[in-house]
Design a protein around this motif. Structure first.
Motif, PDB file in Angstrom:
ATOM      1  N   THR A 153      44.014  31.241  41.491  1.00  0.00           N
ATOM      2  CA  THR A 153      42.758  30.829  42.122  1.00  0.00           C
ATOM      3  C   THR A 153      42.011  32.046  42.643  1.00  0.00           C
ATOM      4  OG1 THR A 153      43.708  28.705  42.781  1.00  0.00           O
ATOM      5  CG2 THR A 153      41.721  29.409  43.907  1.00  0.00           C
ATOM      6  N   VAL A 154      40.746  32.181  42.265  1.00  0.00           N
ATOM      7  CA  VAL A 154      39.929  33.296  42.723  1.00  0.00           C
ATOM      8  C   VAL A 154      38.602  32.751  43.208  1.00  0.00           C
ATOM      9  CG1 VAL A 154      40.984  34.955  41.142  1.00  0.00           C
ATOM     10  CG2 VAL A 154      38.962  33.691  40.424  1.00  0.00           C
ATOM     11  N   TYR A 155      37.965  33.485  44.118  1.00  0.00           N
ATOM     12  CA  TYR A 155      36.627  33.142  44.587  1.00  0.00           C
ATOM     13  C   TYR A 155      35.658  33.640  43.539  1.00  0.00           C
ATOM     14  CZ  TYR A 155      32.835  32.273  47.863  1.00  0.00           C
ATOM     15  OH  TYR A 155      31.691  31.802  48.465  1.00  0.00           O
ATOM     16  N   PHE A 156      35.056  32.730  42.790  1.00  0.00           N
ATOM     17  CA  PHE A 156      34.462  33.020  41.491  1.00  0.00           C
ATOM     18  C   PHE A 156      32.996  32.609  41.459  1.00  0.00           C
ATOM     19  CE2 PHE A 156      33.831  32.219  36.924  1.00  0.00           C
ATOM     20  CZ  PHE A 156      34.495  33.306  36.353  1.00  0.00           C
ATOM     21  N   LEU A 157      32.215  33.383  40.696  1.00  0.00           N
ATOM     22  CA  LEU A 157      30.818  33.041  40.417  1.00  0.00           C
ATOM     23  C   LEU A 157      30.592  33.105  38.917  1.00  0.00           C
ATOM     24  CD1 LEU A 157      27.753  32.639  41.061  1.00  0.00           C
ATOM     25  CD2 LEU A 157      27.605  35.143  41.182  1.00  0.00           C
ATOM     26  N   GLY A 190      36.951  41.388  46.933  1.00  0.00           N
ATOM     27  CA  GLY A 190      37.836  42.428  46.432  1.00  0.00           C
ATOM     28  C   GLY A 190      39.035  41.920  45.649  1.00  0.00           C
ATOM     29  N   PRO A 191      39.883  41.054  46.259  1.00  0.00           N
ATOM     30  CA  PRO A 191      41.041  40.542  45.517  1.00  0.00           C
ATOM     31  C   PRO A 191      40.656  39.792  44.246  1.00  0.00           C
ATOM     32  CG  PRO A 191      41.271  40.123  47.864  1.00  0.00           C
ATOM     33  CD  PRO A 191      39.889  40.629  47.663  1.00  0.00           C
ATOM     34  N   ALA A 192      39.556  39.030  44.308  1.00  0.00           N
ATOM     35  CA  ALA A 192      39.126  38.279  43.126  1.00  0.00           C
ATOM     36  C   ALA A 192      38.685  39.223  42.015  1.00  0.00           C
ATOM     37  CB  ALA A 192      38.002  37.319  43.500  1.00  0.00           C
ATOM     38  N   PRO A 197      37.267  41.032  36.944  1.00  0.00           N
ATOM     39  CA  PRO A 197      36.131  41.885  37.293  1.00  0.00           C
ATOM     40  C   PRO A 197      34.800  41.157  37.088  1.00  0.00           C
ATOM     41  CG  PRO A 197      37.695  43.067  35.903  1.00  0.00           C
ATOM     42  CD  PRO A 197      38.118  41.625  35.912  1.00  0.00           C
ATOM     43  N   MET A 198      33.828  41.512  37.889  1.00  0.00           N
ATOM     44  CA  MET A 198      32.482  40.984  37.718  1.00  0.00           C
ATOM     45  C   MET A 198      31.856  41.602  36.475  1.00  0.00           C
ATOM     46  SD  MET A 198      30.107  38.979  38.889  1.00  0.00           S
ATOM     47  CE  MET A 198      30.459  38.690  40.648  1.00  0.00           C
ATOM     48  N   GLN A 199      31.263  40.766  35.600  1.00  0.00           N
ATOM     49  CA  GLN A 199      30.563  41.258  34.437  1.00  0.00           C
ATOM     50  C   GLN A 199      29.209  40.572  34.334  1.00  0.00           C
ATOM     51  OE1 GLN A 199      33.399  39.228  31.339  1.00  0.00           O
ATOM     52  NE2 GLN A 199      31.438  39.532  30.326  1.00  0.00           N
ATOM     53  N   TYR A 200      28.225  41.312  33.847  1.00  0.00           N
ATOM     54  CA  TYR A 200      26.888  40.753  33.745  1.00  0.00           C
ATOM     55  C   TYR A 200      26.138  41.467  32.623  1.00  0.00           C
ATOM     56  CZ  TYR A 200      25.750  44.958  36.430  1.00  0.00           C
ATOM     57  OH  TYR A 200      25.627  46.262  36.855  1.00  0.00           O
ATOM     58  N   GLY A 201      25.117  40.794  32.099  1.00  0.00           N
ATOM     59  CA  GLY A 201      24.309  41.422  31.073  1.00  0.00           C
ATOM     60  C   GLY A 201      23.529  40.414  30.263  1.00  0.00           C
ATOM     61  N   PRO A 202      22.565  40.901  29.496  1.00  0.00           N
ATOM     62  CA  PRO A 202      21.731  40.023  28.666  1.00  0.00           C
ATOM     63  C   PRO A 202      22.324  39.859  27.268  1.00  0.00           C
ATOM     64  CG  PRO A 202      20.833  42.224  28.633  1.00  0.00           C
ATOM     65  CD  PRO A 202      22.061  42.285  29.503  1.00  0.00           C
ATOM     66  N   SER A 230      32.169  45.495  36.880  1.00  0.00           N
ATOM     67  CA  SER A 230      32.277  46.103  38.206  1.00  0.00           C
ATOM     68  C   SER A 230      33.254  47.268  38.215  1.00  0.00           C
ATOM     69  CB  SER A 230      32.710  45.049  39.225  1.00  0.00           C
ATOM     70  OG  SER A 230      33.938  44.437  38.837  1.00  0.00           O
ATOM     71  N   THR A 231      34.100  47.402  37.195  1.00  0.00           N
ATOM     72  CA  THR A 231      35.046  48.512  37.106  1.00  0.00           C
ATOM     73  C   THR A 231      34.390  49.799  36.633  1.00  0.00           C
ATOM     74  OG1 THR A 231      35.622  47.847  34.852  1.00  0.00           O
ATOM     75  CG2 THR A 231      36.960  46.951  36.648  1.00  0.00           C
ATOM     76  N   GLY A 232      33.129  49.721  36.171  1.00  0.00           N
ATOM     77  CA  GLY A 232      32.446  50.884  35.626  1.00  0.00           C
ATOM     78  C   GLY A 232      32.373  50.884  34.118  1.00  0.00           C
ATOM     79  N   ALA A 233      33.060  49.965  33.466  1.00  0.00           N
ATOM     80  CA  ALA A 233      33.013  49.867  32.009  1.00  0.00           C
ATOM     81  C   ALA A 233      31.750  49.146  31.574  1.00  0.00           C
ATOM     82  CB  ALA A 233      34.246  49.125  31.499  1.00  0.00           C
TER      83      ALA A 233
END
Length: 414
Positions: A153-157, A190-192, A197-202, A230-233
């Motif tokens: 379980t993670v706090y997710f968006l 942070g733990p989530a 990792p957070m990822q975003y893009g078009p 969010s890791t920089g990749a």
């Protein structure tokens, strides 16, 4: 003038057809427990309550749908009960200004505590298409299967905004379609983010289909997607494919596709840089894009069957590590309609890296049964299991879940 405008708006709204839908679903589930504590039981139990409220407004060639469904979960009810809430919402607008031209704007949103082992990331069913990819269950059209996170379980968006355009202006046998969108998903704290990792893009794609006959068609498509983590990749995947579909007879259909993907990827820098070691540089490569699928139906009044087998070799973007590598997916699905009220569906699949690449190996399967008791009540049972082996983990993992749910619903006109 303002009064005249308000009057026109009120008359327009009053002439539109407004329907509502209310529903409630209760699920009881037992599952494998991934809690690392020494005294944690190997089996855990959860209860989910999901009320749903939806509205639809139709006026001529325009429609608007809004749906909100919070999921309230009582987790590990037999050990250390805790309450988690997941907010799910959908907004969809359709507009057909003239014959042969249509627009669809959609938004999918999930926010809150998400159990990535036992639920789909976007669990709201879409009447106009397949369900989105989930970490355990492949969509109806086949893969990809997703790697399992280290935490359940993670706090997710998750937010996905998409605009689709379809037109038949080029002729009776031609169909031009395009879509563009922006998505963001991943852990919010942070733990989530360590787990997902957070990822975003078009993303953008366009396709041109031509019906060779009433039984076959070819489609040329171009798609590009960019993702930052969010890791920089980050990575960009440009894909060109040529697909062919053929209905052999009334029961059997074939699909095949061939293409190539241009991938430019930058891996995440190390958390603790080593002195003298160069930072990672972008990597560019060409990867194959191959698909083949067979669908078959066995009509029957008592056990109507629809089955599908699909094989794909495509670039896969791992949402946990942000790596891009060629991967093969094999998926099988079948649905039996046991009369008008009972439906049984099965899914199975496996995924693994090919071409010398390293990645998770996954084997997944599940069975879902639905029994419609009345027009407003149904019972659903679901079992699913996933075995995975990751190069980063010393041992393989096996997770499973079984649930029983009761749904009630009511629709009407306002």
């Amino acid at each position: 003038m303002l009064g005249a405008a308000l009057t026109a708006v009120l008359l327009e709204v009053s002439s539109a057809a407004v329907t509502y839908g209310v529903a409630a679903r209760v699920d009881s589930r037992v599952r494998s427990n991934e809690d690392p504590a020494e005294d944690a039981p190997s089996v855990a139990g959860d209860t989910d309550v999901t009320p749903t409220l939806g509205l639809e407004v139709r006026d001529g060639n325009t429609s608007l749908q809004v749906e909100y469904a919070p999921r309230i979960s009582l987790r590990e009810v037999t050990v250390q009960p805790r309450t988690e809430v997941q907010h799910m919402a959908r907004l969809a607008g359709n507009w057909r200004p003239e014959r042969g031209l249509s627009f669809r704007l959609g938004e999918e949103l999930v926010l809150g505590s998400v159990d990535l082992f036992t639920t789909d990331v976007l669990p709201l069913p879409d009447p106009g298409g397949d369900e989105p990819d989930g970490p355990l269950r492949p969509p109806d059209g086949g893969g990809p299967l997703q790697p399992l996170p280290t935490e359940d379980t993670v706090y997710f968006l998750s937010s996905a905004t998409t605009l689709n355009v379809d037109t038949g202006w080029l002729g009776r046998r031609w169909q031009l379609s395009g879509s563009t969108g922006f998505s963001i998903s991943g852990g919010l704290d942070g733990p989530a983010r360590e787990a997902v990792p957070m990822q975003y893009g078009p993303r953008f794609d366009v396709s041109l289909s031509h019906a060779l006959s009433s039984l076959s068609a070819i489609t040329t498509s171009v798609a590009v997607a960019h993702s930052r983590f969010s890791t920089g990749a980050n990575n960009t995947v440009l894909t060109l494919t040529e697909a062919w579909g053929q209905r052999v007879d009334r029961r059997t259909s074939l699909e095949a596709g061939v293409g190539v993907s241009l991938v430019r990827a930058l891996e995440a820098p190390p958390e603790e840089p080593v002195e003298g070691e160069a930072a990672p540089e972008p990597r560019t490569e060409l990867l194959p894009n191959l698909t083949f699928a067979v669908g078959h139906r066995i009509p029957s009044r008592t056990a109507d069957f629809n089955g599908r087998v699909g094989v794909r070799v495509t670039p896969f973007v791992d949402r946990l590590t942000a790596r891009v590598y060629p991967r093969a997916d094999l998926t099988l699905s079948g649905t039996w309609a046991l009369g008008p009220r009972v439906r049984v569906s099965t899914t199975a699949g496996t995924a693994f890296a090919v071409g010398g690449a390293s990645g998770d190996r996954i084997v997944s399967g599940g069975v879902t049964a639905s029994w419609i008791l009345t027009r407003w009540m149904s019972v659903d049972a679901d079992t699913r299991s996933t075995w995975s082996r990751s190069p980063e983990l010393p041992t393989a993992r096996l997770t499973w879940a079984a649930s029983l749910g009761l749904s009630v619903r009511q629709t009407g006109i306002l």
